[in-house]
Write a protein that holds these residues in place. Structure first.
Motif, PDB file in Angstrom:
ATOM      1  N   ILE A 117      38.844  53.754  33.947  1.00  0.00           N
ATOM      2  CA  ILE A 117      39.362  52.758  33.006  1.00  0.00           C
ATOM      3  C   ILE A 117      39.403  51.379  33.658  1.00  0.00           C
ATOM      4  O   ILE A 117      39.109  50.363  33.016  1.00  0.00           O
ATOM      5  CB  ILE A 117      40.759  53.175  32.512  1.00  0.00           C
ATOM      6  CG1 ILE A 117      40.645  54.425  31.629  1.00  0.00           C
ATOM      7  CG2 ILE A 117      41.425  52.050  31.731  1.00  0.00           C
ATOM      8  CD1 ILE A 117      41.975  55.020  31.240  1.00  0.00           C
ATOM      9  N   ALA A 118      39.745  51.306  34.943  1.00  0.00           N
ATOM     10  CA  ALA A 118      39.763  50.023  35.645  1.00  0.00           C
ATOM     11  C   ALA A 118      38.389  49.387  35.646  1.00  0.00           C
ATOM     12  O   ALA A 118      38.236  48.183  35.407  1.00  0.00           O
ATOM     13  CB  ALA A 118      40.264  50.216  37.081  1.00  0.00           C
ATOM     14  N   GLY A 119      37.352  50.192  35.918  1.00  0.00           N
ATOM     15  CA  GLY A 119      35.995  49.652  35.937  1.00  0.00           C
ATOM     16  C   GLY A 119      35.540  49.178  34.571  1.00  0.00           C
ATOM     17  O   GLY A 119      34.906  48.123  34.449  1.00  0.00           O
ATOM     18  N   TRP A 120      35.885  49.940  33.518  1.00  0.00           N
ATOM     19  CA  TRP A 120      35.441  49.582  32.173  1.00  0.00           C
ATOM     20  C   TRP A 120      36.182  48.363  31.625  1.00  0.00           C
ATOM     21  O   TRP A 120      35.585  47.497  30.976  1.00  0.00           O
ATOM     22  CB  TRP A 120      35.643  50.778  31.235  1.00  0.00           C
ATOM     23  CG  TRP A 120      35.302  50.447  29.814  1.00  0.00           C
ATOM     24  CD1 TRP A 120      34.068  50.427  29.236  1.00  0.00           C
ATOM     25  CD2 TRP A 120      36.229  50.057  28.799  1.00  0.00           C
ATOM     26  NE1 TRP A 120      34.158  50.049  27.923  1.00  0.00           N
ATOM     27  CE2 TRP A 120      35.479  49.816  27.624  1.00  0.00           C
ATOM     28  CE3 TRP A 120      37.609  49.882  28.766  1.00  0.00           C
ATOM     29  CZ2 TRP A 120      36.066  49.425  26.437  1.00  0.00           C
ATOM     30  CZ3 TRP A 120      38.200  49.494  27.577  1.00  0.00           C
ATOM     31  CH2 TRP A 120      37.440  49.271  26.434  1.00  0.00           C
ATOM     32  N   SER A 121      37.486  48.284  31.873  1.00  0.00           N
ATOM     33  CA  SER A 121      38.311  47.257  31.223  1.00  0.00           C
ATOM     34  C   SER A 121      38.238  45.894  31.894  1.00  0.00           C
ATOM     35  O   SER A 121      38.724  44.911  31.332  1.00  0.00           O
ATOM     36  CB  SER A 121      39.775  47.711  31.193  1.00  0.00           C
ATOM     37  OG  SER A 121      40.292  47.826  32.499  1.00  0.00           O
ATOM     38  N   SER A 122      37.635  45.801  33.082  1.00  0.00           N
ATOM     39  CA  SER A 122      37.690  44.554  33.852  1.00  0.00           C
ATOM     40  C   SER A 122      36.694  43.497  33.405  1.00  0.00           C
ATOM     41  O   SER A 122      36.738  42.362  33.886  1.00  0.00           O
ATOM     42  CB  SER A 122      37.469  44.848  35.344  1.00  0.00           C
ATOM     43  OG  SER A 122      38.537  45.601  35.866  1.00  0.00           O
ATOM     44  N   ASN A 123      35.744  43.871  32.542  1.00  0.00           N
ATOM     45  CA  ASN A 123      34.722  42.921  32.084  1.00  0.00           C
ATOM     46  C   ASN A 123      33.953  42.335  33.262  1.00  0.00           C
ATOM     47  O   ASN A 123      33.710  41.138  33.343  1.00  0.00           O
ATOM     48  CB  ASN A 123      35.368  41.794  31.255  1.00  0.00           C
ATOM     49  CG  ASN A 123      34.334  40.960  30.519  1.00  0.00           C
ATOM     50  OD1 ASN A 123      33.316  41.482  30.079  1.00  0.00           O
ATOM     51  ND2 ASN A 123      34.587  39.664  30.389  1.00  0.00           N
ATOM     52  N   ASN A 124      33.565  43.232  34.163  1.00  0.00           N
ATOM     53  CA  ASN A 124      32.861  42.824  35.371  1.00  0.00           C
ATOM     54  C   ASN A 124      31.831  43.898  35.693  1.00  0.00           C
ATOM     55  O   ASN A 124      32.166  45.085  35.765  1.00  0.00           O
ATOM     56  CB  ASN A 124      33.871  42.661  36.523  1.00  0.00           C
ATOM     57  CG  ASN A 124      33.217  42.231  37.817  1.00  0.00           C
ATOM     58  OD1 ASN A 124      32.312  42.892  38.313  1.00  0.00           O
ATOM     59  ND2 ASN A 124      33.689  41.130  38.370  1.00  0.00           N
ATOM     60  N   LYS A 125      30.591  43.507  35.908  1.00  0.00           N
ATOM     61  CA  LYS A 125      29.530  44.496  36.130  1.00  0.00           C
ATOM     62  C   LYS A 125      29.720  45.247  37.445  1.00  0.00           C
ATOM     63  O   LYS A 125      29.396  46.434  37.541  1.00  0.00           O
ATOM     64  CB  LYS A 125      28.166  43.802  36.095  1.00  0.00           C
ATOM     65  CG  LYS A 125      27.753  43.339  34.701  1.00  0.00           C
ATOM     66  CD  LYS A 125      26.370  42.731  34.714  1.00  0.00           C
ATOM     67  CE  LYS A 125      25.897  42.397  33.293  1.00  0.00           C
ATOM     68  NZ  LYS A 125      26.792  41.425  32.627  1.00  0.00           N
ATOM     69  N   TYR A 126      30.224  44.576  38.475  1.00  0.00           N
ATOM     70  CA  TYR A 126      30.502  45.271  39.733  1.00  0.00           C
ATOM     71  C   TYR A 126      31.571  46.348  39.517  1.00  0.00           C
ATOM     72  O   TYR A 126      31.462  47.476  40.011  1.00  0.00           O
ATOM     73  CB  TYR A 126      30.981  44.290  40.799  1.00  0.00           C
ATOM     74  CG  TYR A 126      29.928  43.315  41.266  1.00  0.00           C
ATOM     75  CD1 TYR A 126      28.778  43.772  41.894  1.00  0.00           C
ATOM     76  CD2 TYR A 126      30.092  41.949  41.087  1.00  0.00           C
ATOM     77  CE1 TYR A 126      27.806  42.880  42.329  1.00  0.00           C
ATOM     78  CE2 TYR A 126      29.136  41.044  41.515  1.00  0.00           C
ATOM     79  CZ  TYR A 126      27.991  41.514  42.143  1.00  0.00           C
ATOM     80  OH  TYR A 126      27.044  40.630  42.578  1.00  0.00           O
ATOM     81  N   SER A 127      32.623  45.983  38.780  1.00  0.00           N
ATOM     82  CA  SER A 127      33.696  46.940  38.509  1.00  0.00           C
ATOM     83  C   SER A 127      33.187  48.112  37.688  1.00  0.00           C
ATOM     84  O   SER A 127      33.526  49.277  37.947  1.00  0.00           O
ATOM     85  CB  SER A 127      34.840  46.250  37.765  1.00  0.00           C
ATOM     86  OG  SER A 127      35.384  45.200  38.538  1.00  0.00           O
ATOM     87  N   LEU A 128      32.389  47.829  36.677  1.00  0.00           N
ATOM     88  CA  LEU A 128      31.865  48.888  35.824  1.00  0.00           C
ATOM     89  C   LEU A 128      30.999  49.851  36.621  1.00  0.00           C
ATOM     90  O   LEU A 128      31.125  51.081  36.491  1.00  0.00           O
ATOM     91  CB  LEU A 128      31.050  48.283  34.680  1.00  0.00           C
ATOM     92  CG  LEU A 128      30.411  49.289  33.706  1.00  0.00           C
ATOM     93  CD1 LEU A 128      31.475  50.140  33.038  1.00  0.00           C
ATOM     94  CD2 LEU A 128      29.566  48.559  32.674  1.00  0.00           C
ATOM     95  N   LEU A 129      30.120  49.315  37.462  1.00  0.00           N
ATOM     96  CA  LEU A 129      29.254  50.171  38.271  1.00  0.00           C
ATOM     97  C   LEU A 129      30.084  51.004  39.247  1.00  0.00           C
ATOM     98  O   LEU A 129      29.803  52.190  39.467  1.00  0.00           O
ATOM     99  CB  LEU A 129      28.229  49.324  39.023  1.00  0.00           C
ATOM    100  CG  LEU A 129      27.163  50.087  39.818  1.00  0.00           C
ATOM    101  CD1 LEU A 129      26.422  51.065  38.933  1.00  0.00           C
ATOM    102  CD2 LEU A 129      26.185  49.111  40.470  1.00  0.00           C
TER     103      LEU A 129
END
Length: 356
Positions: free
Chosen positions: A144-156
């Motif tokens: 959820i942290a990776g998805w909600s951050s609106n950041n491609k590094y976080s999402l990956l």
């Protein structure tokens, strides 16, 4: 409702929570000190004697820093993610048996009427399943942290972590099944008590399962050489790139709590738990204290192993990580389960005679 008993439980839970937070704080200091030793630098040494107040200074810094919310984040999910990680990290401690039964202090006995203290919050029959369930839920915090951050590094980083933790939960579960087969119980106290005569690590299937478990343990906690969810050289810091101040502190504390939890579980499953080698002090009034002391020493060794490996081994490539989990460890885990079943039925009694 027995309010005195409820008060005793509340005091025990709050005491454990305080001990956990203090231990985690100084675990972070120990890692920074050891990293400094390996890199030929002193590490933290300004806040207090030998830097002993550094964890307190870090805590004040995290609380006092300004809370910043990046633009276009999903605010509800963004705040929920570190809460899930921290909650799962704390809940896992509820079923860990740290020792036997201690006599209650006089003030507690006078206040609540409780004369003995079990060194465990709860002791369910399915303690192993509880631990596996909690570790499975913790992946949601990172995802959820990776998805909600609106950041491609976080999402990956979140996607990497989800795949990694799911992949390595399978061999970890298989290695724990080996111990369940050999002991015949899902109860953590039963697993610990079954090792009074011989630790599980000394049995052939336990020896195989131990190495599978330890490898999966590093992957489950996202630690080097398996920290692909953070990977500073590729993803900044991955899933928590956009987190700062107290929100980052929750992720930070959860990671170190999980490392200590895994160290406790390794001790319980493979190294006798709170049982003392050769049953030293058995029958004495201090048996529970001796058992608690040996349990802490074993846990400290595996907690040190996390630090040692991080500052010794390089990071795996992601394809190597996934290949190791699916093509190597899962087949070995299935072999260990079959081996444990054959060993328990045919060889266990004869093998134990070598150690008793």
């Amino acid at each position: 409702m027995d309010w005195a008993l409820l008060l005793a439980w509340g005091i025990k839970i709050l005491s454990l929570f305080f001990i956990i937070l203090t231990g985690v704080a100084y675990y972070t200091l120990a890692e920074r000190k050891f990293a400094g030793f390996i890199q030929d630098r002193p590490g933290p040494n300004r806040a207090g004697i030998f830097g002993l107040f550094q964890p307190l200074a870090d805590g004040i810094k995290f609380i006092a820093k300004e809370e910043i919310f990046p633009k276009n984040v999903s605010k509800g999910m963004y705040l929920l993610a570190p809460t899930i990680s921290m909650t799962c990290a704390i809940m896992a401690w509820a079923v860990i048996p740290f020792g036997g039964t201690l006599p209650a202090p006089e003030w507690l006995a006078a206040l609540t009427g409780v004369t003995t203290i079990d060194l465990q919050i709860a002791n369910p029959d399915s303690g192993v399943l509880y631990m596996l369930a909690i570790s499975s839920l913790s992946v949601y915090g990172i995802m959820i942290a990776g998805w909600s951050s609106n950041n491609k590094y976080s999402l990956l980083g979140g996607v990497r972590s989800t795949a990694q933790m799911i992949s390595y939960e399978l061999p970890m579960g298989l290695s724990i099944v080996v111990i369940v087969i050999m002991t015949g119980s899902l109860k953590l106290t039963d697993i610990s008590d079954s090792q009074k005569d011989m630790w599980n690590i000394l049995s052939p299937p336990g020896f195989v399962a131990f190495f599978i478990y330890v490898t999966a343990m590093f992957a489950e906690t996202n630690r080097l050489p398996f920290d692909l969810a953070e990977a500073e050289s590729e993803l900044v810091v991955g899933f928590h790139t956009e987190y700062g101040a107290f929100k980052f502190a929750l992720f930070f504390l959860a990671e170190y709590m999980n490392m200590i939890t895994m160290s406790c579980l390794t001790t319980l499953l493979f190294f006798g738990g709170y049982n003392v080698p050769f049953q030293l002090g058995a029958g004495s009034h201090y048996q529970a204290f001796i058992g608690l002391g040996f349990f802490i020493l074993k846990v400290l060794f595996f907690a040190f192993l996390f630090i040692w490996v991080r500052w010794t081994l390089p990071r795996f490539r992601y394809d190597q990580l996934m290949k190791l989990g699916w093509k190597k460890m899962i087949p070995w885990g299935l072999f260990a389960v079959m081996f444990a079943a054959i060993y328990t039925v045919y060889w266990k009694e004869g093998w134990m005679k070598l150690f008793i």
